[in-house]
Design a protein around this motif. Structure first.
Motif, mmCIF file in Angstrom:
data_model
loop_
_atom_site.group_PDB
_atom_site.id
_atom_site.type_symbol
_atom_site.label_atom_id
_atom_site.label_comp_id
_atom_site.label_asym_id
_atom_site.label_seq_id
_atom_site.Cartn_x
_atom_site.Cartn_y
_atom_site.Cartn_z
ATOM 1 N N SER A 109 67.423 4.102 65.211
ATOM 2 C CA SER A 109 68.612 4.887 64.883
ATOM 3 C C SER A 109 69.736 3.983 64.385
ATOM 4 O O SER A 109 69.989 2.915 64.959
ATOM 5 C CB SER A 109 69.067 5.624 66.153
ATOM 6 O OG SER A 109 70.391 6.071 66.000
ATOM 7 N N ALA A 146 69.370 9.111 62.901
ATOM 8 C CA ALA A 146 68.524 9.878 63.823
ATOM 9 C C ALA A 146 69.124 11.230 64.192
ATOM 10 O O ALA A 146 68.551 11.979 64.984
ATOM 11 C CB ALA A 146 68.219 9.052 65.073
ATOM 12 N N GLN A 164 71.646 12.757 69.097
ATOM 13 C CA GLN A 164 70.300 12.798 68.525
ATOM 14 C C GLN A 164 69.432 13.708 69.398
ATOM 15 O O GLN A 164 69.551 13.685 70.617
ATOM 16 C CB GLN A 164 69.730 11.371 68.476
ATOM 17 C CG GLN A 164 70.565 10.470 67.550
ATOM 18 C CD GLN A 164 70.704 9.048 68.060
ATOM 19 O OE1 GLN A 164 69.724 8.381 68.315
ATOM 20 N NE2 GLN A 164 71.937 8.585 68.212
#
Ligand SMILES: Cc1ncc(COP(=O)(O)O)c(C=O)c1O
Length: 387
Positions: A111, A138, A168
């Protein structure tokens, strides 16, 4: 953790106080500190059993120590995982967790919201072992899916993110990774297990900078990895043993003391951060406030699904934000100190550039002071910007 079964009807906050403390030498209400490197045996055969991994008796603190073990058991219980291992820092835990999953020729998807040095470890260090990383937003499932390659073995997440606190979707991302036979690691330092347990959504390894909220008093540096007994036992005899990033027993003893107040500290951090976020949003000099605790947060549905609170971390962007303005606001603050870490009793502010290098945000760690005093401090600093 056999005792967990007999305690299964108790609330986690009750368990936090009692788990692992059934024996009270001399009736002591505080567990003893085993500040020793070594544990000896009366019979050579007993030591041999340890070496053959037929016994898990304590023998050497680099591998395990009873004082450290107590804190590990409490954290595992909070995270809802079978096991937890403490390390000498958050980065020691994170690098050990990553290295426990990947091998030469593997690929990682990480991410873009992950902690900077975690990203740098993957970007700058791991290529020398033949491990490549693709960084993806992400918050966007499609972007993560497209970043996967046939040799992707690891998806690394951090939700909320470190700077803008992006959310996320832990469940959907974990499902996506597992369908492709990749392992998922999530950094849970910001939410803490009080407000989010990533293992509930299938995340394989949960990592923490314990230096932050779990320690909570800015007096210890530590990290941990939580996950299944199988994964953590394998790590004990590889990454724990070989890298030797051992957590000191005295610091573990302090950590157990810190953990006792984690739930009430987190409630207070959250309550004050919400007041601070609402104030900032109402101030004419502020353009955007990033705080997962705001009810109109764009990812509200996801927040409600996977989190039960939002901690004391937030960031905000000034109107026409420049480096000079962000610095000026931080310099005028009196109760908020300027510093890199967060999650302690003290309130902190730090100006940080976004990826474009032009836009600056101010990240706040809202401490345990009275919210109205912190708001007054911010008001004075922001009002001085004028217009
Ligand atoms: C989100 C996050 N993860 C990991 C770390 C690294 O932890 P440590 O400083 O304990 O090594 C930090 C440190 O700031 C962090 O903010």
């Amino acid at each position: 953790m056999d005792e967990l079964e007999s305690f299964s009807s108790l609330d986690k906050e009750t368990l936090l106080q009692h788990l692992g403390e059934e024996e009270r030498p001399f009736g002591a209400v505080v567990p003893p500190l085993y500040q020793n490197s070594l544990f000896t045996f009366e019979r050579a055969a007993d030591l041999e059993k340890v070496m053959l991994k037929e016994s898990d008796a304590y023998h050497y603190t680099r591998i395990a120590n009873p004082t450290t073990r107590l804190a590990e058991r409490k954290i595992a219980m909070l995270e809802g995982t079978e096991e937890c291992r403490l390390f000498g820092s958050g980065m020691a835990a994170i690098s050990a967790a990553i290295l426990s999953v990947v091998a030469q020729g593997d690929h990682v998807v990480c991410s873009t919201a992950a902690y900077g040095p975690t990203q740098n470890f993957l970007r700058e260090y791991m290529p020398k072992f033949g491990v490549a990383t693709t960084f993806a937003d992400a918050t966007n499932l499609q972007a993560v899916s497209e970043a996967f390659r046939p040799n992707t073995k690891l998806l690394y997440l951090e939700s909320p993110g470190s700077l803008q606190f992006e959310i996320q979707d832990l469940e959907a991302l974990t499902q996506l990774a597992h369908e492709r036979e990749a392992v998922v690691i999530a950094d849970n330092s910001t939410a803490t297990p009080i407000f989010q347990q990533p293992a509930r959504f299938g995340v394989d390894l949960v990592v923490h900078s314990v230096t932050k909220y779990l320690g909570g008093h800015s007096d210890i540096v530590a990290g941990c990895v939580c996950g299944s007994r199988e994964r953590l036992e394998a790590m004990t005899w590889r990454e724990v043993q070989f890298f030797g990033a051992t957590f000191d027993p005295f610091a573990a003893w302090l950590l157990t003391r810190s953990l006792r107040t984690l739930p009430i500290r987190m409630q207070r951090h959250q309550q004050s951060a919400t007041e601070v976020a609402l104030f900032l949003r109402s101030h004419p000099a502020v353009e955007v406030v990033n705080y997962p605790g705001l009810t109109d947060h764009p990812a509200r549905a996801l927040i409600e699904k996977q989190m039960t609170g939002a901690s004391g971390m937030l960031s905000f962007r000034l109107k026409n934000s420049s480096k000079a303005m962000a610095f000026a606001v931080c310099d005028r603050l009196q109760l908020f100190q300027i510093g890199v870490s967060w999650g302690g009793h003290e309130s902190l502010a730090i100006p940080v550039p976004l990826l474009d290098g032009e836009t600056w945000v101010i990240r706040l760690s809202v401490g345990l002071e009275t919210a109205s005093d912190l708001i007054e401090d911010l008001r004075r600093a922001l009002d001085a910007l004028g217009g």
